[in-house]
Design a protein around this motif. Structure first.
Motif, PDB file in Angstrom:
ATOM      1  N   SER A 365      30.791  -5.606  66.147  1.00  0.00           N
ATOM      2  CA  SER A 365      30.390  -7.017  66.152  1.00  0.00           C
ATOM      3  C   SER A 365      31.188  -7.868  65.166  1.00  0.00           C
ATOM      4  CB  SER A 365      28.898  -7.137  65.821  1.00  0.00           C
ATOM      5  OG  SER A 365      28.634  -6.679  64.505  1.00  0.00           O
ATOM      6  N   GLU A 366      31.969  -7.241  64.280  1.00  0.00           N
ATOM      7  CA  GLU A 366      32.719  -7.995  63.265  1.00  0.00           C
ATOM      8  C   GLU A 366      33.936  -8.694  63.846  1.00  0.00           C
ATOM      9  OE1 GLU A 366      33.489  -6.310  59.393  1.00  0.00           O
ATOM     10  OE2 GLU A 366      31.896  -4.821  59.709  1.00  0.00           O
ATOM     11  N   THR A 367      34.469  -8.166  64.930  1.00  0.00           N
ATOM     12  CA  THR A 367      35.605  -8.762  65.627  1.00  0.00           C
ATOM     13  C   THR A 367      35.353  -8.593  67.129  1.00  0.00           C
ATOM     14  OG1 THR A 367      36.970  -6.762  65.858  1.00  0.00           O
ATOM     15  CG2 THR A 367      37.113  -7.956  63.746  1.00  0.00           C
ATOM     16  N   PRO A 368      36.149  -9.245  67.970  1.00  0.00           N
ATOM     17  CA  PRO A 368      35.966  -9.058  69.420  1.00  0.00           C
ATOM     18  C   PRO A 368      36.254  -7.646  69.920  1.00  0.00           C
ATOM     19  CG  PRO A 368      37.117 -11.119  68.980  1.00  0.00           C
ATOM     20  CD  PRO A 368      37.057 -10.372  67.683  1.00  0.00           C
ATOM     21  N   ILE A 369      36.942  -6.822  69.119  1.00  0.00           N
ATOM     22  CA  ILE A 369      37.309  -5.471  69.562  1.00  0.00           C
ATOM     23  C   ILE A 369      36.050  -4.630  69.714  1.00  0.00           C
ATOM     24  CG2 ILE A 369      38.707  -3.446  69.090  1.00  0.00           C
ATOM     25  CD1 ILE A 369      40.342  -5.980  69.438  1.00  0.00           C
ATOM     26  N   ALA A 370      35.689  -4.340  70.937  1.00  0.00           N
ATOM     27  CA  ALA A 370      34.390  -3.709  71.206  1.00  0.00           C
ATOM     28  C   ALA A 370      34.434  -2.188  71.154  1.00  0.00           C
ATOM     29  CB  ALA A 370      33.872  -4.156  72.575  1.00  0.00           C
ATOM     30  N   HIS A 371      35.612  -1.601  71.264  1.00  0.00           N
ATOM     31  CA  HIS A 371      35.699  -0.155  71.461  1.00  0.00           C
ATOM     32  C   HIS A 371      36.172   0.546  70.188  1.00  0.00           C
ATOM     33  CE1 HIS A 371      34.986  -0.960  75.677  1.00  0.00           C
ATOM     34  NE2 HIS A 371      35.912  -1.891  75.613  1.00  0.00           N
ATOM     35  N   GLY A 410      35.172   3.034  79.905  1.00  0.00           N
ATOM     36  CA  GLY A 410      35.091   1.813  80.697  1.00  0.00           C
ATOM     37  C   GLY A 410      35.836   0.658  80.062  1.00  0.00           C
ATOM     38  N   GLY A 411      36.398   0.863  78.884  1.00  0.00           N
ATOM     39  CA  GLY A 411      37.112  -0.196  78.189  1.00  0.00           C
ATOM     40  C   GLY A 411      38.616  -0.014  78.251  1.00  0.00           C
ATOM     41  N   SER A 412      39.346  -1.035  77.808  1.00  0.00           N
ATOM     42  CA  SER A 412      40.798  -0.973  77.760  1.00  0.00           C
ATOM     43  C   SER A 412      41.296  -1.896  76.652  1.00  0.00           C
ATOM     44  CB  SER A 412      41.411  -1.380  79.108  1.00  0.00           C
ATOM     45  OG  SER A 412      40.991  -2.685  79.479  1.00  0.00           O
ATOM     46  N   ALA A 422      40.982 -10.105  87.293  1.00  0.00           N
ATOM     47  CA  ALA A 422      39.533 -10.292  87.343  1.00  0.00           C
ATOM     48  C   ALA A 422      38.851  -9.160  86.596  1.00  0.00           C
ATOM     49  CB  ALA A 422      39.072 -10.315  88.806  1.00  0.00           C
ATOM     50  N   GLY A 423      37.854  -9.518  85.796  1.00  0.00           N
ATOM     51  CA  GLY A 423      37.087  -8.522  85.071  1.00  0.00           C
ATOM     52  C   GLY A 423      37.727  -8.044  83.793  1.00  0.00           C
ATOM     53  N   ARG A 424      38.890  -8.614  83.437  1.00  0.00           N
ATOM     54  CA  ARG A 424      39.570  -8.148  82.236  1.00  0.00           C
ATOM     55  C   ARG A 424      38.742  -8.359  80.975  1.00  0.00           C
ATOM     56  NH1 ARG A 424      43.690 -10.939  78.262  1.00  0.00           N
ATOM     57  NH2 ARG A 424      41.776 -12.157  78.143  1.00  0.00           N
ATOM     58  N   ASP A 425      38.130  -9.543  80.831  1.00  0.00           N
ATOM     59  CA  ASP A 425      37.397  -9.847  79.600  1.00  0.00           C
ATOM     60  C   ASP A 425      36.257  -8.861  79.367  1.00  0.00           C
ATOM     61  OD1 ASP A 425      39.007 -11.987  78.908  1.00  0.00           O
ATOM     62  OD2 ASP A 425      37.785 -13.450  79.969  1.00  0.00           O
ATOM     63  N   ALA A 426      35.536  -8.517  80.413  1.00  0.00           N
ATOM     64  CA  ALA A 426      34.437  -7.560  80.273  1.00  0.00           C
ATOM     65  C   ALA A 426      34.969  -6.193  79.863  1.00  0.00           C
ATOM     66  CB  ALA A 426      33.662  -7.460  81.575  1.00  0.00           C
ATOM     67  N   ALA A 427      36.124  -5.810  80.399  1.00  0.00           N
ATOM     68  CA  ALA A 427      36.679  -4.489  80.089  1.00  0.00           C
ATOM     69  C   ALA A 427      37.173  -4.399  78.656  1.00  0.00           C
ATOM     70  CB  ALA A 427      37.816  -4.168  81.058  1.00  0.00           C
ATOM     71  N   VAL A 428      37.812  -5.455  78.173  1.00  0.00           N
ATOM     72  CA  VAL A 428      38.422  -5.349  76.844  1.00  0.00           C
ATOM     73  C   VAL A 428      37.466  -5.747  75.719  1.00  0.00           C
ATOM     74  CG1 VAL A 428      40.738  -5.671  77.748  1.00  0.00           C
ATOM     75  CG2 VAL A 428      39.471  -7.659  76.938  1.00  0.00           C
TER      76      VAL A 428
END
Length: 453
Positions: A365-371, A410-412, A422-428
């Motif tokens: 949650s500290e940065t957009p990097i979710a993975h 499920g991420g990239s 399409a769907g890139r934002d959700a994946a990354v």
């Protein structure tokens, strides 16, 4: 400037303006990846921040979608927008070191090598990527994996401030204490938030010499090597950054001729630790199999940063994707070996990045990097030279992702992905996607920098 492009310059423009019919346009629209063949309406090469402000105004005036070009190294060609306006900051490369604060300021068009030239002679470093010609803008805004990531985090984790020209032409300074939402989004949230004209990074101490790892094994031993890496990675010190590659030796003075064009599995990396610890690391890597070639050596870190540069020349053809893994299971290893054997080009590689360490110590949650918690990142790098081979290489890359999907998180990684998919934002961005999109909408409500093909 080459042309007036049919409009008045309200504030003055000191850079170069290029329309489709201008001399220099064809060269200016080309980027590192020779596959990218987009034709923007105009390219504005900026020399100053004021030029960037004017370029943003022109894009709004004309109703043109805008893209930002720094190093031009984004593999999917995000620097160039078809039919739109390219805000080119590639000539804005000034870098300065603040000895008192131990920070470095770099203009938005600076390359990784420009920052290294200011920091490394001072025994300081910013954790960045693995190609000297990479632009710091796209690297930072996408996160930034590199040799130092396990020891010091991603490139975006060392960002302390950024000057940003927003879609409405304002110049904002984003830090942890001002425009905090924008600062949060800039640390990995992609390139669609405005034009960053300068970055300020915290620097870190760096040994005068480090261990460069390069140990190559026969591909017949690849399963043994990958199984051993799985065990070794659980105990590896954070100071060690490693990529395991399934690749092919290319003709090179550094490679014995009998190995040219021979597939191999290689352990490539850097150990920033003490001499005693790095000697232990090297011995453990060597014992993974029977080396075909051991090019490991103790060198200044700048040499390590140049390791891949000659293997990824300007103008070759590249199609990359990525996927995160939580575990390197036997099934994943078998799949990687099969897919590696089926590479349609000897220039292509499957790259297994070992993650963890400082990367994972930052909360998602500290940065957009979710993975952040992922243990591995698979880089699927199709590289070739002949346009007639496009279909086969693209198909192989997509097949790798399809085969690995049941094993993936499920991420990239955003910097390996098509910004228009399409769907890139959700994946990354995962659970952070809604927050990233909300901030993007706040600072660019009309979608001037929104992803477009």
């Amino acid at each position: 400037m080459e042309t007036q492009l049919g409009f008045e310059w309200a504030l003055g423009f000191r850079g170069t303006a290029l329309a489709r019919t201008d001399r220099g346009y064809e060269t200016a629209r080309r980027v590192w990846n020779g596959m990218i063949d987009k034709r923007p309406e105009m390219i504005l090469r900026c020399k100053t921040e004021a030029d960037v402000v004017e370029a943003v105004r022109v894009a709004r005036q004309r109703g043109l979608p805008a893209s930002v070009r720094g190093g031009g190294h984004h593999v999917a060609g995000g620097a160039i927008v078809e039919g739109g306006l390219v805000i080119d900051v590639s000539e804005m490369r000034a870098v300065g070191f603040d000895a008192k604060a131990e920070t470095v300021h770099a203009e938005g068009g600076a390359r990784l090598s420009d920052v290294d030239a200011e920091t490394l002679p001072r025994g300081r470093t910013v954790p960045m990527g693995v190609f000297g010609d990479t632009g710091i803008g796209g690297l930072t805004l996408g996160g930034g994996y590199g040799w130092q990531a396990r020891a010091r985090g991603l490139t975006c984790d060392s960002l302390v401030a950024a000057r940003v020209v927003t879609a409405d032409g304002r110049v904002l300074v984003a830090t942890a204490d001002q425009h905090e939402d924008l600062f949060w989004a800039l640390r990995g949230g992609g390139t669609h938030l405005g034009v960053v004209t300068s970055f300020e990074y915290r620097t870190h101490a760096l040994p005068s010499d480090v261990l460069q790892l390069f140990v190559a094994f026969p591909v017949a031993q690849a399963k043994r090597v990958l199984t051993g890496i799985r065990e070794l990675s659980a105990e590896m010190p954070d100071e060690v950054g490693v990529i395991v590659v399934l690749w092919t030796f290319q003709p090179s003075p550094a490679v014995p001729k009998e190995l040219w064009q021979r597939p191999f599995v290689g352990v490539v990396g850097a150990d920033l630790g003490s001499p005693a610890k790095r000697d232990e690391t090297l011995e453990r890597v060597r014992r993974l199999g029977t080396p075909l070639l051991d090019g490991s050596r103790v060198v200044p870190f700048g040499i390590v940063q140049q390791f891949f540069d000659e293997d990824y020349p300007q103008g070759a053809r590249y199609y990359w994707r990525s996927t995160y893994l939580d575990a390197l299971t036997d099934s994943v290893i078998d799949a990687l070996l099969d897919l590696g054997e089926r590479r349609p080009s000897p220039l292509s590689s499957l790259d297994l990045w070992l993650l963890g360490g400082a990367i994972a110590r930052v909360s998602p949650s500290e940065t957009p990097i979710a993975h952040r918690a992922a243990r591995y990142l698979v880089g699927v790098e199709a590289n070739w030279t002949d346009p007639r081979d496009d279909a086969a290489n693209i198909a192989w890359t997509r097949e790798v992702r399809r085969v690995l999907a049941p094993h993936a998180t499920g991420g990239s990684y955003v910097n390996f992905e098509d910004p228009y998919a399409a769907g890139r934002d959700a994946a990354v961005y995962g659970d952070n996607a809604h927050r990233v999109l909300a901030i993007r909408s706040k600072y660019d409500p009309l979608g001037l920098f929104a992803p477009r093909g």
